[in-house]
Design a protein around this motif. Sequence first.
Motif, PDB file in Angstrom:
ATOM      1  N   ASN A  40     -15.241  -6.483 -37.106  1.00 48.64           N
ATOM      2  CA  ASN A  40     -14.196  -6.378 -36.085  1.00 48.64           C
ATOM      3  C   ASN A  40     -14.764  -6.594 -34.690  1.00 48.64           C
ATOM      4  O   ASN A  40     -14.149  -7.266 -33.857  1.00 48.64           O
ATOM      5  CB  ASN A  40     -13.515  -5.008 -36.157  1.00 48.64           C
ATOM      6  CG  ASN A  40     -12.682  -4.841 -37.396  1.00 48.64           C
ATOM      7  OD1 ASN A  40     -12.223  -5.798 -37.999  1.00 48.64           O
ATOM      8  ND2 ASN A  40     -12.497  -3.598 -37.805  1.00 48.64           N
ATOM      9  N   THR A  44     -13.730  -9.749 -32.228  1.00 49.68           N
ATOM     10  CA  THR A  44     -13.236  -9.528 -30.867  1.00 49.68           C
ATOM     11  C   THR A  44     -14.080 -10.287 -29.858  1.00 49.68           C
ATOM     12  O   THR A  44     -13.556 -10.929 -28.939  1.00 49.68           O
ATOM     13  CB  THR A  44     -13.244  -8.019 -30.535  1.00 49.68           C
ATOM     14  OG1 THR A  44     -12.426  -7.335 -31.487  1.00 49.68           O
ATOM     15  CG2 THR A  44     -12.735  -7.754 -29.142  1.00 49.68           C
ATOM     16  N   GLU A  48     -12.817 -13.283 -27.340  1.00 47.61           N
ATOM     17  CA  GLU A  48     -12.910 -13.113 -25.886  1.00 47.61           C
ATOM     18  C   GLU A  48     -13.830 -14.128 -25.214  1.00 47.61           C
ATOM     19  O   GLU A  48     -13.600 -14.499 -24.071  1.00 47.61           O
ATOM     20  CB  GLU A  48     -13.388 -11.703 -25.554  1.00 47.61           C
ATOM     21  CG  GLU A  48     -12.354 -10.637 -25.857  1.00 47.61           C
ATOM     22  CD  GLU A  48     -12.832  -9.246 -25.509  1.00 47.61           C
ATOM     23  OE1 GLU A  48     -14.013  -9.078 -25.127  1.00 47.61           O
ATOM     24  OE2 GLU A  48     -12.016  -8.319 -25.625  1.00 47.61           O
TER      25      GLU A  48
END
Length: 71
Positions: A40, A44, A48
Amino acid sequence: MNYLNTLTDEMLYDIPSGCKSNRLGLILTQFRHFYAHLGNINATRIIETNNWPRVIGTSGTSGKSTEGLYE
């Protein structure tokens, strides 16, 4: 680590009170849980920054480990 170092092979097959799995299964489940969180975090970061974290082999000798954090 101290807990793991105290376990014998036979103890890994014991099922602790209130559990459905033996100690070995519980330990492996914790590793799986950790890697799910790591996935996870990496996902992310990829979303980003549009950069993929560098993956090196288990020995760390791929030669890429000094080239930076991203592929």
